[in-house]
Write an enzyme that holds these catalytic residues in place. Structure first.
Site, short mmCIF file in Angstrom:
data_model
loop_
_atom_site.label_atom_id
_atom_site.label_comp_id
_atom_site.label_asym_id
_atom_site.label_seq_id
_atom_site.Cartn_x
_atom_site.Cartn_y
_atom_site.Cartn_z
N THR A 175 4.12 1.44 -7.43
CA THR A 175 4.08 2.63 -7.17
C THR A 175 4.00 3.58 -7.33
O THR A 175 5.68 3.06 -7.51
CB THR A 175 4.40 3.09 -5.31
OG1 THR A 175 3.49 2.33 -3.98
CG2 THR A 175 3.81 4.68 -4.96
N SER A 188 10.18 1.03 -2.11
CA SER A 188 8.47 0.95 -2.31
C SER A 188 8.33 -0.37 -1.41
O SER A 188 8.78 -1.30 -2.12
CB SER A 188 7.98 1.20 -4.20
OG SER A 188 6.09 0.37 -3.68
N ARG A 190 3.34 1.38 6.24
CA ARG A 190 3.23 1.98 7.18
C ARG A 190 3.83 1.15 8.37
O ARG A 190 4.72 1.54 9.15
CB ARG A 190 1.94 3.00 7.64
CG ARG A 190 0.78 2.37 8.06
CD ARG A 190 -0.17 3.37 7.62
NE ARG A 190 -1.87 2.43 8.26
CZ ARG A 190 -2.08 1.59 7.17
NH1 ARG A 190 -2.06 1.27 5.97
NH2 ARG A 190 -3.47 0.96 7.91
N GLU A 234 -4.94 7.37 8.00
CA GLU A 234 -4.94 5.93 8.01
C GLU A 234 -5.69 4.47 8.28
O GLU A 234 -6.11 4.15 8.23
CB GLU A 234 -3.22 5.82 7.12
CG GLU A 234 -2.88 6.64 5.89
CD GLU A 234 -1.50 6.33 5.23
OE1 GLU A 234 -1.88 5.04 4.77
OE2 GLU A 234 -0.17 6.96 5.43
N GLY A 275 4.02 5.72 2.86
CA GLY A 275 4.17 5.11 4.38
C GLY A 275 5.56 4.66 3.57
O GLY A 275 6.56 4.08 4.41
N SER A 276 6.56 4.42 2.52
CA SER A 276 8.00 4.03 1.81
C SER A 276 7.92 5.25 1.78
O SER A 276 10.09 5.53 1.92
CB SER A 276 7.68 3.26 0.22
OG SER A 276 6.71 2.76 0.71
N SER A 336 5.50 -2.26 -2.21
CA SER A 336 4.83 -3.05 -3.17
C SER A 336 6.04 -3.36 -4.53
O SER A 336 5.69 -4.46 -4.83
CB SER A 336 3.54 -2.71 -3.09
OG SER A 336 3.96 -1.11 -4.22
N HIS A 349 5.07 31.98 10.80
CA HIS A 349 5.62 33.17 9.54
C HIS A 349 4.01 32.68 8.93
O HIS A 349 4.19 33.44 7.57
CB HIS A 349 6.63 32.57 8.95
CG HIS A 349 7.77 33.09 9.95
ND1 HIS A 349 8.65 34.22 10.06
CD2 HIS A 349 8.56 32.36 10.12
CE1 HIS A 349 10.21 33.66 10.48
NE2 HIS A 349 9.56 33.09 10.79
N LYS A 398 -5.56 4.01 -6.57
CA LYS A 398 -4.84 3.07 -7.83
C LYS A 398 -5.27 2.58 -8.35
O LYS A 398 -4.59 2.25 -9.75
CB LYS A 398 -3.93 2.44 -6.73
CG LYS A 398 -3.26 3.10 -5.54
CD LYS A 398 -1.75 1.71 -4.87
CE LYS A 398 -0.69 2.50 -3.72
NZ LYS A 398 -0.01 2.49 -3.33
O1 PA5 Z 1 0.94 4.02 3.90
C1 PA5 Z 1 0.32 3.32 2.84
O2 PA5 Z 1 0.11 2.10 2.72
C2 PA5 Z 1 0.50 4.03 1.86
O3 PA5 Z 1 0.93 5.50 1.93
C3 PA5 Z 1 1.63 3.26 0.60
O4 PA5 Z 1 3.24 3.33 1.64
C4 PA5 Z 1 1.74 4.78 -0.63
O5 PA5 Z 1 0.44 4.21 -1.25
C5 PA5 Z 1 3.30 4.06 -1.35
O6 PA5 Z 1 3.02 2.32 -1.84
P1 PA5 Z 1 4.06 1.54 -1.65
O7 PA5 Z 1 4.75 1.60 0.03
O8 PA5 Z 1 3.56 -0.20 -1.39
O9 PA5 Z 1 5.46 1.83 -2.54
#
Ligand code: PA5
Length: 347
Positions: free
Chosen positions: A95, A90, A142, A228, A49-50, A92, A244, A339
């Site tokens: 990551t 990131s 996200r 998710e 999501g980042s 958080s 293709h 994780k």
């Molecule tokens: O949607 C989510 O929570 C994940 O896809 C996170 O974005 C991913 O695990 C990476 O973590 P972060 O966004 O804290 O770097």
């Protein structure tokens, strides 16, 4: 209706996030960053999501004078160096893939702009005297899309690399506010396009196809959001590449697939005319092997508005898919467990 983390409220705040991040970035000291003519490439580091913020930039930034790479791995390629402008994203800040790539980019002498709520990325920024962008806290990554995308566009605008970046953001914000008003829970029944799309998908598995750079990113995000938020299977692919290879795969087992898969075709106003033709021809060829084919059109003015519009609609659809099945859209236990099982990375 379980929504223990207030995920829907966070999703509803996306248009305002763009605006707020826009403001924050306007006052960030960019003095230590290179001038536009000292930048040969733009590199975005980030996962999930980042990292998707980088995908958005790469898809929308077709007028950028330098290439954009989005890296979702551990190691930094040899081309990353002092003439690469690197965004390390990131939410958080912790990551491990992103942290390791960031260390690699710093070691290579690249100017790095970390974007996070703190964590190891912020520590690295401190140690290296880099300007760090702070995200609004308390969101799921996200659901922080606006806060993660806007810093890229504003920084590049302010550096003079992306003169249209500011206007693209303003138009995107306008469109997202309109889409939010259509899709938020107070919009009832089939007047709410996201609710209606979720109802049509029901318990089938969405296969999301999009065309070109914008369609590819929108389809990927739509699929990821179903995974998710609804904790349900979903798959995606992009035209023209799928014509293709993947297109051949619908030649068998139609008796099974037509009970299982809904094809969702995402369209936008920036499709190459031949791409639009390919999408129609493919639809005609394969529609009989799906439960249904659902066509979705992007709205909005500008490449960013249209891309974020498709992504945002997909997010709302995934939330309704969750709630319709009594699933809490916020928590992502599988990712948290993985994780935790990986344990700390001492690299
Ligand atoms: O949607 C989510 O929570 C994940 O896809 C996170 O974005 C991913 O695990 C990476 O973590 P972060 O966004 O804290 O770097």
């Amino acid at each position: 209706m379980p929504d223990t983390l207030g995920f829907l409220d966070a999703v509803a705040g996306l248009p305002e996030q763009l605006d707020a991040a826009h403001e924050v970035m306007g006052s960030l000291d960019l003095g230590s960053l290179p001038a536009a003519d000292a930048i040969d490439s733009i590199v975005v580091l980030g996962m999930g999501g980042s990292g998707v913020a980088g995908d958005v930039l790469a898809a929308v930034g077709s007028s950028l004078p330098v290439p954009v790479s989005v890296l979702k791995q551990y190691r930094i390629p040899a081309y990353v160096g002092p003439r690469s402008l690197v965004f390390a994203i990131s939410y958080s800040g912790n990551t491990e893939e992103t942290v390791e790539m960031t260390k690699g980019a710093l070691d290579a002498g690249a100017p790095v702009i970390p974007i996070s709520c703190g964590g190891k990325l912020a520590e690295l920024a401190n140690e290296h005297g880099r300007p760090a962008v702070a995200c609004p806290v308390g969101l799921m990554p996200r659901a922080a899309l606006g806060a993660l995308v806007a810093p890229l566009f504003v920084t590049l605008f302010r550096l003079g690399v992306f003169p249209e970046g500011h206007a693209l953001l303003v138009k995107a914000q306008e469109q997202l506010a309109k889409r939010r008003d259509q899709c938020e829970p107070s919009a009832e029944g089939d007047k709410n396009p996201a609710r209606e799309l979720a109802r049509r998908i029901g318990r089938t598995i969405p296969l999301v196809y999009g065309g070109g750079a914008l369609g590819r990113v929108a389809a990927q995000r739509f699929k990821n959001d179903v995974n998710e938020n609804a904790k349900a299977p979903a798959f995606c692919a992009a035209y023209p590449e799928l014509n293709h290879n993947e297109i051949c795969g619908w030649g068998q087992h139609g008796d099974v697939t037509r009970q299982v898969f809904s094809l969702v075709q995402l369209h936008h106003g920036y499709e190459h005319a031949r791409l639009t033709k390919q999408m129609q021809l493919s639809r005609d060829l394969i529609e009989e092997v799906f439960v249904q084919v659902i066509d979705v059109e992007a709205a909005g003015d500008g490449r960013l508005a249209q891309l974020l519009d498709l992504m945002y609609l997909g997010t709302w659809v995934s939330c309704y898919l969750a709630l319709d099945n009594d699933v809490d859209p916020g928590p992502i236990d599988a990712i948290a467990q993985l994780k935790a099982a990986l344990g700390p990375h001492e690299g």
